[in-house]
Motif scaffolding. Structure first.
Motif, PDB file in Angstrom:
ATOM      1  N   SER A  10       0.843  -1.204   0.000  1.00 46.39           N
ATOM      2  CA  SER A  10       0.000   0.000   0.000  1.00 46.39           C
ATOM      3  C   SER A  10       0.877   1.251   0.000  1.00 46.39           C
ATOM      4  CB  SER A  10      -0.889   0.011   1.245  1.00 46.39           C
ATOM      5  OG  SER A  10      -0.089   0.226   2.403  1.00 46.39           O
ATOM      6  N   PRO A  11       0.321   2.388  -0.425  1.00 49.97           N
ATOM      7  CA  PRO A  11       1.096   3.639  -0.401  1.00 49.97           C
ATOM      8  C   PRO A  11       1.617   3.985   0.993  1.00 49.97           C
ATOM      9  CG  PRO A  11      -0.881   3.909  -1.719  1.00 49.97           C
ATOM     10  CD  PRO A  11      -0.995   2.572  -1.067  1.00 49.97           C
TER      11      PRO A  11
ATOM     12  N   LEU B 147      -6.408   8.705  -4.297  1.00 48.09           N
ATOM     13  CA  LEU B 147      -6.644   7.269  -4.472  1.00 48.09           C
ATOM     14  C   LEU B 147      -8.141   7.025  -4.634  1.00 48.09           C
ATOM     15  CD1 LEU B 147      -4.332   5.963  -1.612  1.00 48.09           C
ATOM     16  CD2 LEU B 147      -3.908   5.757  -4.055  1.00 48.09           C
TER      17      LEU B 147
ATOM     18  N   LYS C 242       2.642   3.052  -9.430  1.00 49.65           N
ATOM     19  CA  LYS C 242       1.836   1.833  -9.283  1.00 49.65           C
ATOM     20  C   LYS C 242       0.791   1.749 -10.399  1.00 49.65           C
ATOM     21  CE  LYS C 242      -0.911  -0.427  -5.674  1.00 49.65           C
ATOM     22  NZ  LYS C 242      -1.366  -0.320  -4.270  1.00 49.65           N
TER      23      LYS C 242
ATOM     24  N   TYR D  37       4.571   7.327  -5.693  1.00 54.01           N
ATOM     25  CA  TYR D  37       4.409   5.870  -5.614  1.00 54.01           C
ATOM     26  C   TYR D  37       3.063   5.439  -6.205  1.00 54.01           C
ATOM     27  CZ  TYR D  37       3.856   1.166  -3.740  1.00 54.01           C
ATOM     28  OH  TYR D  37       3.645  -0.176  -3.623  1.00 54.01           O
ATOM     29  N   VAL D  38       2.007   6.169  -5.856  1.00 56.38           N
ATOM     30  CA  VAL D  38       0.673   5.856  -6.376  1.00 56.38           C
ATOM     31  C   VAL D  38       0.661   5.926  -7.906  1.00 56.38           C
ATOM     32  CG1 VAL D  38      -1.719   6.663  -6.503  1.00 56.38           C
ATOM     33  CG2 VAL D  38      -0.555   6.562  -4.305  1.00 56.38           C
TER      34      VAL D  38
ATOM     35  N   ARG E 293       4.700   9.621  -1.553  1.00 61.76           N
ATOM     36  CA  ARG E 293       3.471   8.822  -1.602  1.00 61.76           C
ATOM     37  C   ARG E 293       2.739   9.010  -2.923  1.00 61.76           C
ATOM     38  NH1 ARG E 293      -1.745   9.572  -0.893  1.00 61.76           N
ATOM     39  NH2 ARG E 293      -3.055   7.990   0.113  1.00 61.76           N
ATOM     40  N   ASP E 294       2.621  10.272  -3.358  1.00 66.33           N
ATOM     41  CA  ASP E 294       1.933  10.548  -4.632  1.00 66.33           C
ATOM     42  C   ASP E 294       2.678   9.913  -5.805  1.00 66.33           C
ATOM     43  OD1 ASP E 294       0.144  11.981  -3.207  1.00 66.33           O
ATOM     44  OD2 ASP E 294       0.888  13.950  -3.778  1.00 66.33           O
TER      45      ASP E 294
END
Length: 263
Positions: A79-80, A128, A108, A104-105, A101-102
């Motif tokens: 998960s993020p 998300l 993904k 990574y999302v 985090r952004d």
């Protein structure tokens, strides 16, 4: 000096930092004139944004990655929030990224989808899927996606239409309208005249992007009136160094509004 007054100008949370230079250039113009023309809409009608062909290039590179589906499954398991914790733990040995985090999302999602429409869709989302209901955006975005995905058009036209329906009215035009109004300047948008929009929407994409050049037809018209050397220059956005400011001149402002005690 402009930043503390932005909430009065925009009347809502507005996350585009180019609002600052837009306000400043409007103020400068108002010292001389009462009405000004803006060229908003040209990028969305004539394939002007660099990201249009970057997305296609990204997909071409993705298709060459071995075991791509395996990579995608591994990302699905992390998960993020977990990825952010791992990043913080090992940050001493990793490159320094802002908004990890952004990023990574997006990475993904990039690995998950291999068609232009989905790639462009995700590259323009900042939340998300699980966050959308609490923001009241689920129904709106679902309606937008249905109308966009029903389009039977080429990839470049899809991306331009996407921005024409979302980014242009909800960001660019809000930014320009409120910045100009704040200094009593009348901002006019000739490229968004409905007759021009109807005409450009029917043009074949080859008249918008040709031989690696955007705004093909616009350039041909412009060359009649403006020297080429004034036109053929690198595209420049209205960016400001927000991250640098947040570590220096604006740090006290961040600490004032975002310190744990106040929150």
């Amino acid at each position: 000096e402009v930043i503390p007054g932005l909430s009065e100008i925009y009347d809502e949370p507005f996350g585009d930092p180019s609002a600052i230079p837009t306000y400043l250039v409007s103020k400068l113009a108002r010292a001389q004139v009462k009405v000004a023309l803006s060229a908003d809409g040209g990028d969305e009608q004539f394939c002007g944004y660099t990201r249009y062909w970057i997305v296609g290039e990204r997909i071409r590179k993705l298709s060459k990655i071995p075991f791509l589906s395996l990579f995608s499954k591994v990302f699905d398991l992390v998960s993020p929030e977990l990825a952010l914790k791992l990043y913080k733990t090992f940050s001493f040995a990793l490159p320094k990224w802002t908004n990890f985090r952004d990023k990574y999302v997006k990475l993904k999602n990039v690995l998950k989808y291999k068609d232009v429409k989905r790639q462009y869709d995700i590259s323009n989302k900042h939340f998300l899927e699980a966050e959308l209901p609490s923001l009241g955006l689920s129904e709106f975005l679902e309606t937008q996606s249905l109308s966009l995905n029903s389009l039977q058009v080429d990839d470049l036209t899809y991306m331009m239409y996407y921005d024409l329906k979302t980014y242009l009215p909800d960001d660019i035009l809000v930014k320009v309208d409120r910045a100009t109004m704040a200094v009593a300047l009348e901002g006019r948008e000739p490229l968004l005249d409905h007759k021009i929009l109807e005409f450009t929407s029917r043009l074949p994409v080859e008249l918008k992007y040709r031989d690696g050049k955007s705004k093909y037809l616009l350039r041909k018209v412009l060359y009649k009136y403006v020297p080429k050397e004034l036109v053929e220059r690198p595209k420049m956005g209205f960016g400001v160094p927000v991250y640098e400011w947040s570590k220096a001149e604006l740090k006290s402002l961040y600490m004032e509004y975002l310190n744990p005690e106040r929150i």
